[in-house]
Every structure is written in structure tokens, then in C-alpha cells.
Write an enzyme that holds these catalytic residues in place. Structure first.
Site, PDB file in Angstrom:
ATOM      1  N   ASP A  75       0.846  -1.193   0.000  1.00 40.91           N
ATOM      2  CA  ASP A  75       0.000   0.000   0.000  1.00 40.91           C
ATOM      3  C   ASP A  75       0.883   1.246   0.000  1.00 40.91           C
ATOM      4  O   ASP A  75       1.888   1.301   0.708  1.00 40.91           O
ATOM      5  CB  ASP A  75      -0.930   0.003   1.224  1.00 40.91           C
ATOM      6  CG  ASP A  75      -2.077   0.970   1.072  1.00 40.91           C
ATOM      7  OD1 ASP A  75      -3.227   0.516   0.919  1.00 40.91           O
ATOM      8  OD2 ASP A  75      -1.835   2.200   1.094  1.00 40.91           O
TER       9      ASP A  75
ATOM     10  N   HIS B  29     -10.276  -5.693  -3.678  1.00 41.74           N
ATOM     11  CA  HIS B  29      -8.978  -5.926  -3.034  1.00 41.74           C
ATOM     12  C   HIS B  29      -9.173  -6.174  -1.548  1.00 41.74           C
ATOM     13  O   HIS B  29     -10.118  -5.672  -0.943  1.00 41.74           O
ATOM     14  CB  HIS B  29      -8.047  -4.723  -3.233  1.00 41.74           C
ATOM     15  CG  HIS B  29      -8.605  -3.421  -2.732  1.00 41.74           C
ATOM     16  ND1 HIS B  29      -9.557  -2.717  -3.424  1.00 41.74           N
ATOM     17  CD2 HIS B  29      -8.355  -2.703  -1.604  1.00 41.74           C
ATOM     18  CE1 HIS B  29      -9.862  -1.623  -2.746  1.00 41.74           C
ATOM     19  NE2 HIS B  29      -9.156  -1.591  -1.628  1.00 41.74           N
TER      20      HIS B  29
END
Ligand code: 5GP
Length: 111
Positions: free
Chosen positions: A29, A98
Site C-alpha cells: 500500500d 482488493h
């Protein structure tokens, strides 16, 4: 319009890729909320878990398997959080299925 994740999958945007096969990609991320914060993403564009169709449910199993493997690899297999947001009210910002894999810190304080 292509999602950010589609652009990453198509190598139009850079990302730190930690896993890839023909159906799943996992990346770090860009704005980590924990020392380990990975995103496990379907290559097929499905807006969220709420829109999965019968023929695509097997992808959830594949994503869980990738989560297991990455949790071991990143040494958080003793405790981590796996979550997926659905819709704006949940905080979803990228409408491309996701899972977040979060670990490496006390997750209880995250709420
Ligand atoms: P959501 O809010 O949709 O559940 O999660 C989207 C996640 O994607 C957020 O945690 C955000 O930090 C991450 N993100 C947004 N843009 C990018 C990007 O360009 N690259 C990477 N690696 N992560 C991104």
C-alpha cells in the site's frame, strides 16, 4: 475509466509488487497503516465483494491463499487483519476488488 489498480496491473503505474499470478496481484500500500500493509487485488475488475458473480467466487479462495503465503513471507502469520471495504460509506476509495492485509503492530488500537 481504468482504476488505479488496473493501471498498476498493466504497468502503466509503478507499484511495489510482492506477488503475481494470472488472476491475482499483490502490492504494498502506498500509504501504509501498519508496518505490513499489502493489497491483494483481483486482476479482473470487480467493483467490490458485493458485486462478485457466481463464476468468480473461487477468486476469494485464491486471495485467501495468497494472504496466507504473504503473511508467512512478511512474518505476520501469528496475527494480522484481512479486510475488504464495500462502498463509499465503508471508506472504499478504489472500486476494484482488493483485500488489505495489515500486520506488524497492535491492530486492536486501530479499532
Ligand atoms: P480502499 O480505501 O479502496 O479500501 O483501499 C485503497 C487503498 O489503496 C488505500 O489503502 C490506499 O492507500 C491505496 N492506494 C491508493 N492509490 C495507490 C497507488 O497508487 N499505489 C498503491 N500501492 N496503493 C494505493
Amino acid at each position: 475509466m481504468a482504476t488505479i489498480f488496473e493501471k498498476i496491473i498493466n504497468r502503466q503505474l509503478p507499484a511495489n509488487i510482492v506477488y503475481e499470478d494470472n488472476e491475482i496481484i499483490a502490492i504494498k500500500d502506498i500509504n501504509p497503516k501498519a508496518p505490513v500493509h499489502l493489497l491483494i487485488i483481483t486482476k479482473k475488475v470487480i467493483p467490490s465483494i458485493q458485486e462478485i458473480k457466481e463464476e468468480d467466487f473461487y477468486l476469494l479462495g485464491k486471495m485467501a491463499k495468497v494472504a496466507q503465503k504473504l503473511a508467512k513471507e512478511f512474518k505476520v502469520d501469528k496475527g494480522y487483519r484481512l479486510l475488504t471495504n464495500v462502498g463509499t460509506p465503508s471508506g472504499q476509495t478504489i472500486f476494484h476488488l482488493h483485500f488489505h492485509l495489515l500486520g506488524g503492530r497492535d491492530l486492536l488500537s486501530m479499532g
